[in-house]
Scaffold this active site. Structure first.
Site, mmCIF file in Angstrom:
data_model
loop_
_atom_site.group_PDB
_atom_site.id
_atom_site.type_symbol
_atom_site.label_atom_id
_atom_site.label_comp_id
_atom_site.label_asym_id
_atom_site.label_seq_id
_atom_site.Cartn_x
_atom_site.Cartn_y
_atom_site.Cartn_z
ATOM 1 C CB CYS A 92 -3.425 1.511 -1.908
ATOM 2 S SG CYS A 92 -5.183 1.283 -1.625
ATOM 3 C CG HIS A 105 -4.010 0.807 -6.657
ATOM 4 N ND1 HIS A 105 -3.010 0.065 -6.080
ATOM 5 C CD2 HIS A 105 -5.084 0.702 -5.838
ATOM 6 C CE1 HIS A 105 -3.452 -0.475 -4.961
ATOM 7 N NE2 HIS A 105 -4.711 -0.103 -4.789
ATOM 8 C CD GLU A 146 -0.415 0.402 -8.539
ATOM 9 O OE1 GLU A 146 -0.477 1.614 -8.252
ATOM 10 O OE2 GLU A 146 -0.888 -0.494 -7.805
HETATM 11 N N1 GLN Z 1 -6.153 -2.822 2.962
HETATM 12 C C1 GLN Z 1 -6.333 -1.458 2.652
HETATM 13 C C2 GLN Z 1 -7.786 -1.110 2.376
HETATM 14 O O1 GLN Z 1 -8.583 -1.975 2.105
HETATM 15 C C3 GLN Z 1 -5.465 -1.036 1.492
HETATM 16 C C4 GLN Z 1 -5.851 -1.686 0.202
HETATM 17 C C5 GLN Z 1 -4.799 -1.586 -0.865
HETATM 18 O O2 GLN Z 1 -3.652 -1.294 -0.571
HETATM 19 N N2 GLN Z 1 -5.155 -1.864 -2.094
HETATM 20 O O3 GLN Z 1 -8.173 0.029 2.398
#
Ligand code: GLN
Length: 534
Positions: free
Chosen positions: A383, A509, A511
């Site tokens: 992310c 994600h 994970e």
């Molecule tokens: N802050 C970033 C976004 O909102 C990444 C979010 C995250 O890593 N879950 O896109």
């Protein structure tokens, strides 16, 4: 309709005793006896969900397929059992009151005075039953917090009422407590457990089973004493001793202590099979690794045990699958500098940058991505970790000076990561990100394809900002591989470095979907590359 059995798990004495792992282990053991289970977490806080809470307050926010932002215990439930959880498996005070107040405003209560009993407790019971489907044999409900907390009273009251609704043979109360050792006296003390059970009985709940966390074994006289004072049968006083290697030993520990038999007897359940061999094999593999690897996790919340919980677990699963003993080096990104990066990453076999929000520590993460790319250290960006990879590549390979995400610099000359149009007017914070499962298409001949071995995948998301397609061609021209997109091609889901042992960044994600028995393919490939990199 089947008769559903309910197991309520409460905690006493203090927090952090591992109620989530205890509940998950009970779920795993019931599955090993052939039962279909479901699991629900109750969080007595007023927030509607965990999505707006800081990692300092809450640890990781776990995301379900249907986009609920929940407590990290739901992650444990999915890792330990075969359940697939949804919004229905997470209940908070905020949700319950929201619903009751909405109904009151509609006039649904027909002039009655709306009260905690029965209106709030009825709504709690309705929500608990929501997670039952036609196959469910047993529903396990973990009540967060500690008995005696003011917020949990309505939930405990609802749990007490379940005996009247479902019948006493169909409801079981498990209470997790602590038996501390007082150093000066050199003795284990059962008094806090006695008091905690008294607190529960004040509300009208007599626990059926006590799981006593203890740093040593409980002898027979201790068990007898606890049993006498708490009215819990001696065979149902279980010493939940500290485990040595991994949380995945807990189901075997409980099994050894015959906890499953006690549960089945009390709930009058007849088992259809007994098979805990998958757990035995797993622990055997954990105890007999062939390699040792060191993975650096570079993030903002490395001092917190639970902020990157699912990531640590996924690394653990992938290491078991690669016969490796995992050592995680947690590095605070704020402290990473050009001067210390070489020393910080000395002897590290792979680097992972987890998700995150806000600009603290970003510079250290960009430096880390550059160092891993140039020194061919396996790198996995999740992310925000993927967005960092894009920013670094733009600055150092595309020559876009000052390229950034508009999250960190609204007026950047090169907004390589930016807001989607649909996110632009959004000012409410709760539940408004891109959340939950989405399909993506993986390109052939990429690291992503090596891992998944298929074109269509589904992964969970939790973010607001995206790869800016305006610059897509610039990146491709300079060798950055775009290895997955949403199925309509509109959003970039993963990027990769060319000619590198493993340099993958994903917008989702992975994970959240890794389990000890089915490690996530991307984590597995990453660890495989790390083992090779030694
Ligand atoms: N802050 C970033 C976004 O909102 C990444 C979010 C995250 O890593 N879950 O896109």
């Amino acid at each position: 309709m089947k008769v559903v059995k309910y197991i309520f798990v409460t905690g006493g004495v203090c927090s952090s005793l591992g109620k989530g792992i205890a509940s998950s282990s009970i779920g795993a053991l019931l599955e090993s006896r052939g039962f279909k289970i479901s699991m629900t977490k109750i969080d007595p806080y007023i927030n509607v969900d965990a999505g707006t809470m800081s990692p300092y307050q809450h640890g990781e926010v776990f995301v379900t397929d249907d986009g609920a932002e929940t407590d990290l215990d739901l992650g444990n439930y999915e890792r330990f059992t075969n359940t697939l959880l949804t919004k229905n498996n997470s209940i908070t005070t905020g949700q319950v009151y929201n619903e009751v107040i909405k109904r009151e405003r509609k006039g649904d209560y027909l002039g009655r005075c709306v009260q905690v009993i029965p209106h709030i407790t009825d709504e709690i019971k309705r929500r608990i039953k929501q997670s039952i489907d036609k196959d469910t044999d047993v529903l396990i409900i973990e009540i967060g917090g500690t008995v005696g907390d003011i917020e949990s009273v309505p939930f405990l009251e609802a749990a007490r009422q379940f005996i009247h609704d479902a019948g006493k043979d169909n409801v079981l109360y498990v209470h997790l407590t602590l038996i501390p050792k007082i150093k000066a006296a050199g003795e284990f003390k059962t008094k806090p457990t006695q008091h905690s059970v008294q607190k529960l009985r004040e509300i009208g709940i007599q626990p059926d089973i006590l799981l006593c966390r203890i740093d040593g074994e409980m002898n027979t006289s201790m068990k007898k004493k606890v049993s006498l004072f708490t009215n819990v049968e001696e065979e149902a006083v279980v010493d939940a001793v500290n485990i040595k290697h991994s949380i995945y030993e807990v189901p075997l520990l409980y099994e050894e202590r015959k906890l499953t038999d006690v549960i089945l007897k009390k709930l009058r359940l007849t088992q259809t099979k007994v098979d805990i061999s998958i757990w035995e094999d797993l622990i055997h593999n954990i105890k007999n690794p062939q390699h040792e690897i060191r993975i650096a996790v570079v993030g903002k919340y490395i001092d917190l045990q639970d902020a990157y919980k699912s990531i640590y677990e996924a690394l653990h699963h992938a290491s078991i699958a690669n016969n490796a003993k995992l050592h995680i080096k947690r590095i605070l990104s704020d402290d990473m500098t050009e001067e210390n990066i070489k020393a910080n990453l000395e002897g590290v076999d792979g680097v992972l940058i987890p998700g995150g929000f806000g600009d603290r520590g970003i510079q250290g993460k960009i430096l880390t991505a550059k160092y891993a790319r140039e020194n061919k250290i396996p790198y996995f960006g999740i992310c925000l970790g993927m967005q960092i990879m894009v920013i670094e590549y733009a600055r150092n390979i595309l020559g876009f000076k000052g390229a950034n995400s508009t999250e960190f610099e609204t007026k950047t000359a090169y907004p390589v990561i930016s807001l989607l149009e649909e996110q632009e007017g959004v000012d409410k914070k709760g539940g408004t990100m891109r959340l939950g499962a989405n399909d993506s298409i993986v390109l052939k001949d990429t690291r992503m394809f090596d891992a998944y071995q298929k074109e269509k995948i589904s992964e969970r998301h939790r973010h607001r900002y995206e790869f800016n397609n305006l610059y897509k061609e610039n990146f491709i021209d300079k060798g950055l591989v775009i290895s997955a997109t949403t199925d309509d091609g509109s959003l970039v889901e993963s990027v990769e470095w060319n000619n590198h042992p493993f340099g993958v960044g994903v917008q989702f994600h992975p994970e959240f979907k890794s389990k000890p028995f089915s490690p996530h393919p991307l984590f597995k490939e990453f660890i495989k590359a790390a083992v090779k990199n030694q």
